[in-house]
Design a protein around this motif. Structure first.
Motif, mmCIF file in Angstrom:
data_model
loop_
_atom_site.group_PDB
_atom_site.id
_atom_site.type_symbol
_atom_site.label_atom_id
_atom_site.label_comp_id
_atom_site.label_asym_id
_atom_site.label_seq_id
_atom_site.Cartn_x
_atom_site.Cartn_y
_atom_site.Cartn_z
ATOM 1 N N ASN A 179 42.309 50.452 41.794
ATOM 2 C CA ASN A 179 42.129 49.144 42.430
ATOM 3 C C ASN A 179 43.460 48.416 42.524
ATOM 4 N N ILE A 180 43.649 47.735 43.629
ATOM 5 C CA ILE A 180 44.837 46.907 43.794
ATOM 6 C C ILE A 180 44.347 45.466 43.867
ATOM 7 N N GLY A 181 44.849 44.639 42.989
ATOM 8 C CA GLY A 181 44.395 43.250 42.936
ATOM 9 C C GLY A 181 45.513 42.281 43.250
ATOM 10 N N GLY A 182 45.125 41.067 43.436
ATOM 11 C CA GLY A 182 46.108 40.026 43.678
ATOM 12 C C GLY A 182 45.400 38.698 43.871
ATOM 13 N N TYR A 183 46.157 37.695 44.184
ATOM 14 C CA TYR A 183 45.573 36.380 44.410
ATOM 15 C C TYR A 183 46.393 35.646 45.453
ATOM 16 N N VAL A 184 45.763 34.634 46.035
ATOM 17 C CA VAL A 184 46.396 33.825 47.073
ATOM 18 C C VAL A 184 46.117 32.366 46.756
ATOM 19 N N PHE A 185 47.125 31.534 46.882
ATOM 20 C CA PHE A 185 46.948 30.096 46.727
ATOM 21 C C PHE A 185 47.020 29.442 48.106
ATOM 22 N N PHE A 186 46.083 28.563 48.384
ATOM 23 C CA PHE A 186 46.078 27.815 49.636
ATOM 24 C C PHE A 186 46.446 26.373 49.328
ATOM 25 N N GLU A 187 47.421 25.867 50.044
ATOM 26 C CA GLU A 187 47.886 24.501 49.796
ATOM 27 C C GLU A 187 47.112 23.469 50.605
ATOM 28 N N GLU A 188 46.312 23.922 51.551
ATOM 29 C CA GLU A 188 45.526 23.009 52.377
ATOM 30 C C GLU A 188 44.048 23.336 52.211
ATOM 31 N N GLN A 189 43.211 22.447 52.724
ATOM 32 C CA GLN A 189 41.765 22.666 52.677
ATOM 33 C C GLN A 189 41.415 23.933 53.449
ATOM 34 N N LEU A 190 40.587 24.777 52.870
ATOM 35 C CA LEU A 190 40.231 26.053 53.470
ATOM 36 C C LEU A 190 38.902 25.922 54.210
ATOM 37 N N ASN A 191 38.869 26.422 55.447
ATOM 38 C CA ASN A 191 37.639 26.448 56.236
ATOM 39 C C ASN A 191 36.968 27.802 55.980
ATOM 40 N N PHE A 192 35.914 27.809 55.177
ATOM 41 C CA PHE A 192 35.274 29.055 54.779
ATOM 42 C C PHE A 192 34.565 29.745 55.941
ATOM 43 N N ASP A 193 34.129 28.998 56.944
ATOM 44 C CA ASP A 193 33.529 29.627 58.129
ATOM 45 C C ASP A 193 34.564 30.477 58.859
ATOM 46 N N TYR A 194 35.772 29.952 59.034
ATOM 47 C CA TYR A 194 36.851 30.704 59.684
ATOM 48 C C TYR A 194 37.273 31.898 58.828
ATOM 49 N N LEU A 195 37.322 31.703 57.527
ATOM 50 C CA LEU A 195 37.691 32.793 56.635
ATOM 51 C C LEU A 195 36.671 33.923 56.738
ATOM 52 N N GLU A 196 35.405 33.595 56.750
ATOM 53 C CA GLU A 196 34.356 34.607 56.878
ATOM 54 C C GLU A 196 34.474 35.345 58.212
ATOM 55 N N GLN A 197 34.723 34.609 59.289
ATOM 56 C CA GLN A 197 34.898 35.241 60.601
ATOM 57 C C GLN A 197 36.091 36.197 60.585
ATOM 58 N N ALA A 198 37.189 35.771 59.976
ATOM 59 C CA ALA A 198 38.388 36.600 59.922
ATOM 60 C C ALA A 198 38.127 37.879 59.123
ATOM 61 N N ILE A 199 37.434 37.763 58.003
ATOM 62 C CA ILE A 199 37.124 38.943 57.193
ATOM 63 C C ILE A 199 36.226 39.894 57.971
ATOM 64 N N ASN A 200 35.236 39.366 58.665
ATOM 65 C CA ASN A 200 34.334 40.205 59.459
ATOM 66 C C ASN A 200 35.075 40.936 60.574
ATOM 67 N N ILE A 201 35.996 40.270 61.237
ATOM 68 C CA ILE A 201 36.792 40.914 62.288
ATOM 69 C C ILE A 201 37.650 42.015 61.681
ATOM 70 N N PHE A 202 38.251 41.735 60.533
ATOM 71 C CA PHE A 202 39.092 42.714 59.843
ATOM 72 C C PHE A 202 38.295 43.977 59.497
ATOM 73 N N VAL A 203 37.103 43.800 58.942
ATOM 74 C CA VAL A 203 36.265 44.942 58.569
ATOM 75 C C VAL A 203 35.825 45.710 59.809
ATOM 76 N N LYS A 204 35.456 44.986 60.858
ATOM 77 C CA LYS A 204 34.988 45.616 62.090
ATOM 78 C C LYS A 204 36.074 46.485 62.718
ATOM 79 N N LYS A 205 37.326 46.060 62.633
ATOM 80 C CA LYS A 205 38.421 46.761 63.299
ATOM 81 C C LYS A 205 39.120 47.795 62.419
#
Length: 78
Positions: A30-56
């Motif tokens: 397993n390769i792990g890591g973390y990300v810090f976001f300095e601004e408010q995160l839009n979870f709907d956009y994040l979910e869409q981005a993850i779905n596109i990534f998996v699809k492609k």
């Protein structure tokens, strides 16, 4: 349901599996890591981005099955 093309494991994939089995109940591959976001995160956009990534990315949709002790893999639909 459509019949999916099934492929045998490559030697490299078998080696990875052997390592996983030897180091059972560890996170050896397993390769792990973390990300810090300095601004408010839009979870709907994040979910869409993850779905596109998996699809492609086919590698994220590989499924493994075992029949008669022989491992094989197939590409699952998104």
């Amino acid at each position: 349901m459509l019949k999916k093309d099934v492929y045998k494991f490559t030697n490299s994939q078998k080696n990875i599996l052997d390592t996983e089995l030897f180091f059972d109940k560890t996170t050896i591959n397993n390769i792990g890591g973390y990300v810090f976001f300095e601004e408010q995160l839009n979870f709907d956009y994040l979910e869409q981005a993850i779905n596109i990534f998996v699809k492609k990315n086919d590698a994220l949709r590989l499924k493994v099955k075992s029949e008669n002790g022989e491992l094989s893999q197939y590409l699952d639909d998104y």
